[in-house]
Design a protein around this motif. Structure first.
Motif, short mmCIF file in Angstrom:
data_model
loop_
_atom_site.label_atom_id
_atom_site.label_comp_id
_atom_site.label_asym_id
_atom_site.label_seq_id
_atom_site.Cartn_x
_atom_site.Cartn_y
_atom_site.Cartn_z
N PHE A 184 7.65 -34.75 -65.65
CA PHE A 184 9.02 -35.17 -65.95
C PHE A 184 9.17 -36.69 -66.06
CE2 PHE A 184 10.16 -30.87 -64.31
CZ PHE A 184 10.77 -30.42 -65.46
N ALA A 185 8.56 -37.44 -65.15
CA ALA A 185 8.70 -38.90 -65.20
C ALA A 185 8.16 -39.48 -66.51
CB ALA A 185 8.02 -39.55 -63.99
N PRO A 186 6.92 -39.14 -66.92
CA PRO A 186 6.44 -39.67 -68.21
C PRO A 186 7.20 -39.13 -69.40
CG PRO A 186 4.81 -38.19 -67.24
CD PRO A 186 5.84 -38.43 -66.20
N LEU A 187 7.70 -37.89 -69.32
CA LEU A 187 8.49 -37.34 -70.43
C LEU A 187 9.77 -38.13 -70.63
CD1 LEU A 187 9.16 -35.21 -72.58
CD2 LEU A 187 10.18 -33.83 -70.74
N VAL A 188 10.50 -38.37 -69.54
CA VAL A 188 11.76 -39.11 -69.64
C VAL A 188 11.51 -40.52 -70.15
CG1 VAL A 188 13.65 -40.10 -68.28
CG2 VAL A 188 12.96 -37.72 -67.92
N LYS A 189 10.42 -41.14 -69.68
CA LYS A 189 10.07 -42.49 -70.16
C LYS A 189 9.75 -42.47 -71.64
CE LYS A 189 6.94 -46.36 -69.26
NZ LYS A 189 5.80 -46.85 -68.43
N GLN A 190 9.02 -41.44 -72.10
CA GLN A 190 8.66 -41.35 -73.52
C GLN A 190 9.88 -41.10 -74.38
OE1 GLN A 190 5.56 -42.03 -74.62
NE2 GLN A 190 6.40 -41.94 -76.70
N LEU A 191 10.81 -40.28 -73.91
CA LEU A 191 12.05 -40.05 -74.65
C LEU A 191 12.81 -41.36 -74.85
CD1 LEU A 191 13.33 -36.71 -73.06
CD2 LEU A 191 12.31 -37.02 -75.33
N GLU A 192 12.82 -42.20 -73.82
CA GLU A 192 13.47 -43.50 -73.94
C GLU A 192 12.75 -44.38 -74.97
OE1 GLU A 192 15.33 -46.93 -70.97
OE2 GLU A 192 13.72 -45.64 -70.25
N ILE A 193 11.41 -44.34 -74.95
CA ILE A 193 10.62 -45.10 -75.92
C ILE A 193 10.92 -44.63 -77.34
CG2 ILE A 193 8.26 -45.49 -76.77
CD1 ILE A 193 7.35 -45.41 -73.83
N GLU A 194 11.14 -43.32 -77.51
CA GLU A 194 11.42 -42.74 -78.82
C GLU A 194 12.89 -42.89 -79.22
OE1 GLU A 194 9.02 -41.04 -80.65
OE2 GLU A 194 7.41 -41.21 -79.16
N ASN A 195 13.67 -43.59 -78.38
CA ASN A 195 15.11 -43.79 -78.63
C ASN A 195 15.88 -42.47 -78.69
OD1 ASN A 195 15.11 -46.67 -78.79
ND2 ASN A 195 14.18 -46.50 -80.82
N ILE A 196 15.48 -41.54 -77.82
CA ILE A 196 16.18 -40.26 -77.70
C ILE A 196 17.00 -40.29 -76.42
CG2 ILE A 196 15.92 -37.76 -77.45
CD1 ILE A 196 13.31 -38.00 -79.05
N ASP A 197 18.31 -40.41 -76.57
CA ASP A 197 19.22 -40.49 -75.42
C ASP A 197 19.52 -39.06 -74.96
OD1 ASP A 197 21.07 -41.07 -73.51
OD2 ASP A 197 22.47 -42.12 -74.82
N TYR A 198 18.68 -38.58 -74.05
CA TYR A 198 18.73 -37.16 -73.68
C TYR A 198 19.75 -36.93 -72.57
CZ TYR A 198 16.96 -32.41 -73.23
OH TYR A 198 16.85 -31.04 -73.24
N ASN A 199 20.52 -35.84 -72.72
CA ASN A 199 21.49 -35.44 -71.71
C ASN A 199 21.50 -33.92 -71.64
OD1 ASN A 199 24.23 -34.33 -71.01
ND2 ASN A 199 24.59 -36.45 -70.46
N GLY A 200 21.15 -33.36 -70.50
CA GLY A 200 21.16 -31.91 -70.38
C GLY A 200 20.02 -31.40 -69.53
N VAL A 201 19.59 -30.18 -69.82
CA VAL A 201 18.52 -29.51 -69.09
C VAL A 201 17.21 -29.64 -69.87
CG1 VAL A 201 17.71 -27.32 -68.13
CG2 VAL A 201 20.14 -27.81 -68.20
N ILE A 202 16.13 -29.84 -69.13
CA ILE A 202 14.79 -29.64 -69.70
C ILE A 202 14.08 -28.67 -68.78
CG2 ILE A 202 12.53 -30.65 -70.16
CD1 ILE A 202 13.87 -33.18 -71.03
N PHE A 203 13.57 -27.60 -69.36
CA PHE A 203 12.72 -26.76 -68.52
C PHE A 203 11.31 -26.78 -69.05
CE2 PHE A 203 13.27 -22.12 -70.15
CZ PHE A 203 11.92 -21.82 -70.12
N ALA A 204 10.40 -27.04 -68.11
CA ALA A 204 8.98 -27.14 -68.43
C ALA A 204 8.31 -25.83 -68.07
CB ALA A 204 8.34 -28.29 -67.67
#
Length: 274
Positions: free
Chosen positions: A201-221
């Motif tokens: 989750f930590a690297p995923l959230v960081k990568q989403l920020e790098i990709e300029n994806i302002d994510y809000n909601g649920v992520i299930f892995a």
């Protein structure tokens, strides 16, 4: 527009979007553009579930542990790849797009894998609008789904569940959208949970920020515990069905408060009790 008119007519000012298809279609972006507070990712974030290739690419860029894979748009190229590869545990053939939980064929050898490619790409047995596929190295081990809430650069896990996916006894049938579930997972250790937080989750959230994806909601892995450790099978951008039916009843925190904090980017200030 009809949906927006209905929301205004009923004085709704907060919307939680459940299914993946409206998220992929960009309904969250549309509503936010019209001043409605929405819990759910926008179209870019929803690509984590919409496209297996996009999701795997994000994993590779973020260094998240996952199976080897290749993307194919032509059946003959996929067949040549299978014939020339040497994945001893088998092959997993996945539709790149949405398939209501049924776009995965697990095969044990090359002949089964080639048949799956023919069925999915040439015969279009799933009735897909896009026959792009990915072929993954098959992993062996028990599976678990771990759920997290995300608001741009913060995440908090809220529970885990085990889902029975394959029809018929002894897991001998094809994958379904879900045959039942239980929570919590009895074999997931505290060390596993730390690993999932730090390496998934930590690297995923960081990568989403790098990709300029302002994510809000649920992520299930969706993860599998292999003999090389935990690896990610896929990401979904919603509460899973039937997993949420066993996770949410255990939640001690108020769900609306959590959703509101997530939408206001105050998840880091919120304690979640489960």
């Amino acid at each position: 527009q009809f949906f927006l008119n209905a929301i205004h007519s009923k004085n709704i000012d907060f919307v939680v979007i459940g299914p993946e298809a409206p998220l992929v279609d960009g309904i969250a972006d549309f509503l936010r553009d019209h001043g409605i507070v929405v819990f759910g990712p926008g179209k870019l974030g929803a690509k984590l579930e919409e496209s297996k290739n996009f999701s795997k690419t994000i994993m590779m860029r973020a260094g998240i542990p996952t199976a080897q894979f290749q993307k194919f748009t032509k059946a003959d190229h996929a067949i040549v790849f299978i014939e020339n590869s040497d994945w001893k545990d088998g092959y997993v053939i996945k539709a790149d797009g949405l398939a209501s939980g049924k776009g995965v064929i697990v095969t044990q050898n090359k002949e089964e894998a080639k048949k799956a490619v023919y069925d999915m790409m040439l015969n279009n047995d799933l009735g897909l609008s896009d026959t792009t596929i990915i072929i993954e190295e098959r992993m062996i081990g028990p599976e678990v789904s771990v759920f997290a809430l995300v608001d741009k650069n913060t995440f908090k896990t809220i529970g885990n569940a085990c889902d029975y996916k394959r029809i018929r006894d002894n897991d001998e049938g094809p994958n379904t959208g879900g045959m039942g579930t239980y929570s919590p997972c009895e074999w997931l250790t505290q060390e596993d949970e730390v690993f999932i937080n730090e390496k998934v989750f930590a690297p995923l959230v960081k990568q989403l920020e790098i990709e300029n994806i302002d994510y809000n909601g649920v992520i299930f892995a969706g993860l599998m515990k292999t003999d090389q450790g935990l690896k990610v099978l896929e990401f979904n951008v919603r509460f899973g069905d039937p997993e949420c039916q066993t996770i949410l009843p255990k939640l001690k925190s108020d769900l609306l408060d959590i959703f509101t904090a997530c939408c206001n980017k105050k998840l880091n200030e919120t304690e979640i009790k489960s």
